[in-house]
Design a protein around this motif. Structure first.
Motif, PDB file in Angstrom:
ATOM      1  N   LEU A  13      23.909  18.170  41.946  1.00 46.32           N
ATOM      2  CA  LEU A  13      24.892  19.195  41.617  1.00 46.32           C
ATOM      3  C   LEU A  13      24.307  20.371  40.841  1.00 46.32           C
ATOM      4  CD1 LEU A  13      27.693  16.722  40.562  1.00 46.32           C
ATOM      5  CD2 LEU A  13      27.852  18.298  42.492  1.00 46.32           C
ATOM      6  N   ASP A  14      23.097  20.239  40.338  1.00 46.88           N
ATOM      7  CA  ASP A  14      22.531  21.265  39.464  1.00 46.88           C
ATOM      8  C   ASP A  14      22.506  22.643  40.118  1.00 46.88           C
ATOM      9  OD1 ASP A  14      22.188  19.426  37.473  1.00 46.88           O
ATOM     10  OD2 ASP A  14      20.076  19.028  37.927  1.00 46.88           O
ATOM     11  N   ILE A  84      39.992  12.423  38.631  1.00 46.95           N
ATOM     12  CA  ILE A  84      39.999  12.483  40.094  1.00 46.95           C
ATOM     13  C   ILE A  84      38.838  11.685  40.671  1.00 46.95           C
ATOM     14  CG2 ILE A  84      39.855  14.027  42.088  1.00 46.95           C
ATOM     15  CD1 ILE A  84      40.896  16.267  40.165  1.00 46.95           C
ATOM     16  N   TYR A  85      39.141  10.846  41.642  1.00 43.11           N
ATOM     17  CA  TYR A  85      38.106  10.113  42.366  1.00 43.11           C
ATOM     18  C   TYR A  85      37.997  10.724  43.749  1.00 43.11           C
ATOM     19  CZ  TYR A  85      35.709   6.230  44.726  1.00 43.11           C
ATOM     20  OH  TYR A  85      34.825   5.465  45.457  1.00 43.11           O
ATOM     21  N   LEU A  86      36.787  11.160  44.121  1.00 39.12           N
ATOM     22  CA  LEU A  86      36.557  11.725  45.444  1.00 39.12           C
ATOM     23  C   LEU A  86      36.253  10.593  46.412  1.00 39.12           C
ATOM     24  CD1 LEU A  86      36.815  14.797  45.354  1.00 39.12           C
ATOM     25  CD2 LEU A  86      35.716  14.011  43.265  1.00 39.12           C
ATOM     26  N   ALA A 144      32.885  16.739  45.282  1.00 39.66           N
ATOM     27  CA  ALA A 144      33.224  17.255  43.946  1.00 39.66           C
ATOM     28  C   ALA A 144      32.878  18.729  43.832  1.00 39.66           C
ATOM     29  CB  ALA A 144      32.492  16.450  42.872  1.00 39.66           C
ATOM     30  N   ALA A 145      31.746  19.121  44.412  1.00 41.34           N
ATOM     31  CA  ALA A 145      31.341  20.522  44.386  1.00 41.34           C
ATOM     32  C   ALA A 145      32.329  21.388  45.159  1.00 41.34           C
ATOM     33  CB  ALA A 145      29.937  20.673  44.973  1.00 41.34           C
ATOM     34  N   VAL A 146      32.756  20.901  46.315  1.00 40.14           N
ATOM     35  CA  VAL A 146      33.738  21.634  47.124  1.00 40.14           C
ATOM     36  C   VAL A 146      35.045  21.805  46.359  1.00 40.14           C
ATOM     37  CG1 VAL A 146      35.209  21.468  49.174  1.00 40.14           C
ATOM     38  CG2 VAL A 146      32.769  21.004  49.366  1.00 40.14           C
ATOM     39  N   LEU A 147      35.522  20.720  45.760  1.00 36.55           N
ATOM     40  CA  LEU A 147      36.776  20.778  45.017  1.00 36.55           C
ATOM     41  C   LEU A 147      36.653  21.702  43.807  1.00 36.55           C
ATOM     42  CD1 LEU A 147      39.670  19.800  44.549  1.00 36.55           C
ATOM     43  CD2 LEU A 147      38.731  17.819  43.328  1.00 36.55           C
ATOM     44  N   ILE A 152      37.786  26.688  40.717  1.00 33.13           N
ATOM     45  CA  ILE A 152      37.243  27.680  39.790  1.00 33.13           C
ATOM     46  C   ILE A 152      37.517  29.102  40.263  1.00 33.13           C
ATOM     47  CG2 ILE A 152      35.092  28.596  38.824  1.00 33.13           C
ATOM     48  CD1 ILE A 152      34.070  25.675  38.760  1.00 33.13           C
ATOM     49  N   ARG A 153      37.419  29.350  41.554  1.00 33.50           N
ATOM     50  CA  ARG A 153      37.600  30.717  42.053  1.00 33.50           C
ATOM     51  C   ARG A 153      39.030  31.217  41.861  1.00 33.50           C
ATOM     52  NH1 ARG A 153      39.377  31.643  47.043  1.00 33.50           N
ATOM     53  NH2 ARG A 153      37.815  33.263  47.398  1.00 33.50           N
ATOM     54  N   LEU A 154      39.968  30.308  41.562  1.00 26.99           N
ATOM     55  CA  LEU A 154      41.355  30.706  41.342  1.00 26.99           C
ATOM     56  C   LEU A 154      41.663  31.009  39.877  1.00 26.99           C
ATOM     57  CD1 LEU A 154      43.277  28.184  43.655  1.00 26.99           C
ATOM     58  CD2 LEU A 154      42.677  30.565  44.143  1.00 26.99           C
ATOM     59  N   ILE A 155      40.749  30.671  38.990  1.00 27.09           N
ATOM     60  CA  ILE A 155      40.974  30.910  37.565  1.00 27.09           C
ATOM     61  C   ILE A 155      40.970  32.415  37.306  1.00 27.09           C
ATOM     62  CG2 ILE A 155      40.042  30.557  35.246  1.00 27.09           C
ATOM     63  CD1 ILE A 155      38.796  27.956  36.257  1.00 27.09           C
ATOM     64  N   PRO A 156      41.985  32.934  36.618  1.00 29.73           N
ATOM     65  CA  PRO A 156      42.039  34.373  36.346  1.00 29.73           C
ATOM     66  C   PRO A 156      40.755  34.897  35.707  1.00 29.73           C
ATOM     67  CG  PRO A 156      44.105  33.348  35.739  1.00 29.73           C
ATOM     68  CD  PRO A 156      43.162  32.226  36.086  1.00 29.73           C
TER      69      PRO A 156
END
Length: 224
Positions: A13-14, A84-86, A144-147, A152-156
């Motif tokens: 994930l890094d 959340i469990y993927l 997890a990266a996809v989710l 994150i892109r929706l955070i104002p």
């Protein structure tokens, strides 16, 4: 928002969170992403976190003890809105689900591996199970990266133009319309004249019609 991701292969994930929009979102303090190595919570000198499944069968299972230690250590520091469990057998990920999660404060994501996690982890700790599609990956890190990316892109403040996210596919149960950029004429293939007209109302009407047409052709199920 803070997102804690529990993984037995954290290095996967890094790179994902070290570039582009996700990197800038963290630098601007819109979100904090912390990746935890489940092996750090093993009491075995070999840092073992998996074992054979009771009842036999192929594949190894992630043990409950190191996962429970990690979760409880994090819960002692803060309260989580969702753990959340993927997993492939979770609820199918959809935009409306992502919209709801983007309003939360603290999220924890657990990445499965091998044949999955001990069922007691799911029974005792997990509050939401999510699948990114009807297929199986080697581990939950990509899921997890996809989710996380979609949330994150929706955070104002994360996107330079916040209205961009509102016009994405699935936000209103329609697929996004076609988009064009310069040059206006590429080898005889021209941009629709309406998009260069400067008439905002007519452009929006054209985009809506194109979205509706594309959705009918490609995803008529969304219109139901």
């Amino acid at each position: 928002m803070r997102i804690d991701i529990l993984s037995c292969v954290p290095s996967l994930l890094d790179s994902f969170f070290a570039h582009s929009i996700l990197k800038r979102a963290q630098q601007a303090n819109h979100v904090e992403v912390v990746i935890h190595d489940i092996r750090d919570y093993s009491t075995n000198k070999h840092r073992t976190i998996d074992d054979y499944a009771f009842g036999g069968g192929a594949g190894m299972v992630l043990q409950i003890e190191p996962i429970a230690r990690c979760i409880r250590a994090l819960q002692a520091e803060r309260t989580y809105d969702e753990i959340i469990y993927l997993t492939p057998d979770g609820e199918q990920m959809q935009q409306r689900m992502v919209n709801q999660l983007s309003l939360k404060g603290n999220l924890m994501m657990l990445c499965g591996h091998y044949k999955g996690v001990d069922q007691r982890v799911r029974d005792l700790f997990v509050t939401k199970e999510i699948s990114i599609g009807d297929y199986v990956l080697s581990g939950g890190e990509l899921a997890a990266a996809v989710l996380a990316d979609s949330i994150i892109r929706l955070i104002p403040g994360v996107l330079n133009d916040e209205t961009s996210a509102l016009t994405d596919s699935f936000q209103d149960n329609l697929l996004a319309p076609p988009v064009y950029s310069r040059p206006a004429d590429f080898e005889g293939h021209k941009v629709p004249e309406i998009l260069m007209s400067g008439h905002e109302a007519k452009i929006e009407e054209w985009r809506y019609e194109q979205s509706l047409k594309r959705t009918k052709e490609r995803r008529p199920d969304l219109l139901q």
